[in-house]
Design a protein around this motif. Structure first.
Motif, PDB file in Angstrom:
ATOM      1  N   LYS A   1       7.930  33.941  52.077  1.00  0.00           N
ATOM      2  CA  LYS A   1       9.032  32.978  51.964  1.00  0.00           C
ATOM      3  C   LYS A   1       9.685  33.514  50.816  1.00  0.00           C
ATOM      4  O   LYS A   1      11.023  33.508  50.863  1.00  0.00           O
ATOM      5  N   ALA A   2       9.209  33.770  49.445  1.00  0.00           N
ATOM      6  CA  ALA A   2       9.822  34.218  48.469  1.00  0.00           C
ATOM      7  C   ALA A   2      10.593  35.423  48.985  1.00  0.00           C
ATOM      8  O   ALA A   2      11.501  35.940  48.182  1.00  0.00           O
ATOM      9  N   GLY A   3       9.703  36.161  49.561  1.00  0.00           N
ATOM     10  CA  GLY A   3      10.289  37.534  49.740  1.00  0.00           C
ATOM     11  C   GLY A   3      11.474  37.481  50.611  1.00  0.00           C
ATOM     12  O   GLY A   3      12.399  38.553  50.440  1.00  0.00           O
ATOM     13  N   GLU A   4      11.743  36.760  51.575  1.00  0.00           N
ATOM     14  CA  GLU A   4      12.743  36.531  52.273  1.00  0.00           C
ATOM     15  C   GLU A   4      13.860  35.936  51.549  1.00  0.00           C
ATOM     16  O   GLU A   4      15.038  36.490  51.766  1.00  0.00           O
ATOM     17  N   ILE A   5      13.676  35.257  50.401  1.00  0.00           N
ATOM     18  CA  ILE A   5      14.731  34.734  49.682  1.00  0.00           C
ATOM     19  C   ILE A   5      15.366  35.669  48.631  1.00  0.00           C
ATOM     20  O   ILE A   5      16.626  35.957  48.492  1.00  0.00           O
TER      21      ILE A   5
ATOM     22  N   LYS B   1      17.344  31.507  40.616  1.00  0.00           N
ATOM     23  CA  LYS B   1      16.669  32.705  40.158  1.00  0.00           C
ATOM     24  C   LYS B   1      17.115  33.931  40.749  1.00  0.00           C
ATOM     25  O   LYS B   1      17.363  34.766  40.011  1.00  0.00           O
ATOM     26  N   ALA B   2      16.721  33.852  41.939  1.00  0.00           N
ATOM     27  CA  ALA B   2      16.997  35.029  42.735  1.00  0.00           C
ATOM     28  C   ALA B   2      18.543  35.398  42.711  1.00  0.00           C
ATOM     29  O   ALA B   2      18.839  36.760  42.503  1.00  0.00           O
ATOM     30  N   ALA B   3      19.272  34.613  42.899  1.00  0.00           N
ATOM     31  CA  ALA B   3      20.805  34.593  42.755  1.00  0.00           C
ATOM     32  C   ALA B   3      21.343  35.339  41.314  1.00  0.00           C
ATOM     33  O   ALA B   3      22.097  36.149  41.273  1.00  0.00           O
ATOM     34  N   GLU B   4      20.784  34.692  40.493  1.00  0.00           N
ATOM     35  CA  GLU B   4      21.066  35.100  39.072  1.00  0.00           C
ATOM     36  C   GLU B   4      20.579  36.602  38.647  1.00  0.00           C
ATOM     37  O   GLU B   4      21.223  37.311  38.151  1.00  0.00           O
ATOM     38  N   ALA B   5      19.530  36.860  39.374  1.00  0.00           N
ATOM     39  CA  ALA B   5      18.760  38.225  39.118  1.00  0.00           C
ATOM     40  C   ALA B   5      19.641  39.214  39.889  1.00  0.00           C
ATOM     41  O   ALA B   5      19.910  40.239  39.095  1.00  0.00           O
TER      42      ALA B   5
ATOM     43  N   ASN C   1       8.178  31.521  37.426  1.00  0.00           N
ATOM     44  CA  ASN C   1       7.621  30.579  38.273  1.00  0.00           C
ATOM     45  C   ASN C   1       8.497  30.503  39.525  1.00  0.00           C
ATOM     46  O   ASN C   1       9.557  30.149  39.795  1.00  0.00           O
ATOM     47  N   ILE C   2       7.735  30.813  40.573  1.00  0.00           N
ATOM     48  CA  ILE C   2       8.455  30.854  42.051  1.00  0.00           C
ATOM     49  C   ILE C   2       8.626  29.674  42.708  1.00  0.00           C
ATOM     50  O   ILE C   2       9.053  29.343  43.834  1.00  0.00           O
ATOM     51  N   SER C   3       7.859  28.504  42.028  1.00  0.00           N
ATOM     52  CA  SER C   3       7.876  27.425  42.593  1.00  0.00           C
ATOM     53  C   SER C   3       9.049  26.365  42.260  1.00  0.00           C
ATOM     54  O   SER C   3       9.009  25.230  43.121  1.00  0.00           O
TER      55      SER C   3
ATOM     56  N   CYS D   1       5.891  37.167  40.986  1.00  0.00           N
ATOM     57  CA  CYS D   1       4.873  36.024  40.539  1.00  0.00           C
ATOM     58  C   CYS D   1       3.763  36.481  39.706  1.00  0.00           C
ATOM     59  O   CYS D   1       3.096  37.510  40.169  1.00  0.00           O
ATOM     60  N   PRO D   2       3.485  36.077  38.580  1.00  0.00           N
ATOM     61  CA  PRO D   2       2.775  36.620  37.533  1.00  0.00           C
ATOM     62  C   PRO D   2       1.207  36.212  37.675  1.00  0.00           C
ATOM     63  O   PRO D   2       0.354  36.912  37.163  1.00  0.00           O
TER      64      PRO D   2
END
Length: 290
Positions: free
Chosen positions: A151-155, A116-120, A108-110, A130-131
């Motif tokens: 925006k998600a891509g930037e993160i 989540k990005a940092a943990e990944a 869930n990207i919302s 995003c599924p």
């Protein structure tokens, strides 16, 4: 000459000798076939395939999946998170012990996306994905999704990983005279957003996966290898090789246009056992060459 160089030299000589022994037809058919065939280096499994087993006993299910030959895992975010009740590091360590690794996850990207990005990134994952967004009444909504993906891509980029969107059939059905998939691809920054092609859903929508790979080179970096069969009620996902999809030509076209991650996914079908299907699909992938 090193031992590896010696092996390569002898192997090359053997194939050359076999080629000379065959009737000449412009090129040796044996050499042509050898050159044209290439085994996939690695392939993964989307854990949605075995979601009920994961919910019952995640560690035991992962152990079985690894024993089938899957060297890569794509997770998804369920009730216990992307890491199935474990910390990111514990999940990664457990997979390391099984000889496999997590390379991506649907999520869930919302909510809490930066976390989540940092943990990944901390455990060496390549992608957050995003599924699903679902059918929309207006093409403008898909343009808004494209902004959200950027925006998600930037993160993700800030954390040293990549972001991607996974398609279903709805994005290949016209809305306001335009294809949502095209709109999302044209309105996202290629330096920030990749795509995961679910081959099954592209075929279900009546589109050509090869054509999309060629039209948008280096945008589809991942794919779901999922077979398709027609049924009395429509269509369903079946074990690889038992459906109608020509994976040889599709994955060959994809690989030539930037596809790098081959992830098996299978939905449950009538009378199927998810773990048995995962095992059968792994056997197919281990023998597969493009």
């Amino acid at each position: 000459m090193s031992s590896s160089s010696r092996r390569d030299f002898l192997r090359g000589g053997a194939f050359a000798a076999l080629g000379l022994a065959l009737p000449f037809k412009g090129k040796s058919s044996l050499i042509e076939s050898f050159a044209a065939s290439k085994k996939l280096n690695a392939f993964g499994l989307q854990l949605w395939t075995v979601k009920e087993d994961m919910a019952r006993d995640a560690k035991d299910t992962l152990k079985k999946v690894a024993s089938y030959g899957y060297k890569q895992i794509e997770s998804f975010e369920g009730k216990s998170g992307m890491f199935w009740g474990m910390s990111n590091k514990d999940f990664s360590k457990y997979l390391d012990g099984l000889g496999t690794r997590i390379i991506s996850s649907h999520c869930n990207i919302s909510t809490d996306f930066e976390k989540k990005a940092a943990e990944a990134a901390e455990i060496g994952m390549k992608y957050l994905i995003c599924p699903y967004k679902g059918p929309q009444k207006s093409i403008d909504q898909f343009k808004k999704f494209a902004d959200e993906f950027n925006k998600a891509g930037e993160i993700c980029k800030k954390n040293g990983i990549r972001f991607a969107y996974h398609n279903h059939d709805y994005s290949f059905k016209p809305v306001d005279g335009q294809l949502p998939q095209e709109v999302m691809m044209n309105n996202t920054d290629k330096d920030l957003v990749d795509f995961e092609m679910d081959i099954y859903w592209v075929v279900a929508a009546g589109e050509s996966p090869e054509a999309w790979f060629k039209k948008h080179p280096n945008r589809f970096r991942l794919c779901h290898v999922k077979d398709y069969a027609k049924t009395a009620n429509g269509h369903e996902s079946v074990q690889l090789g038992k459906g109608t999809i020509d994976f040889h030509s599709i994955l060959k076209a994809g690989t030539a246009n930037g596809l790098r991650n081959y992830i098996v996914e299978q939905e449950a079908f009538t009378g199927s056992n998810p773990l048995d299907s995962a095992a059968a699909d792994a056997k197919y992938m281990k023998a597969f060459a493009i």
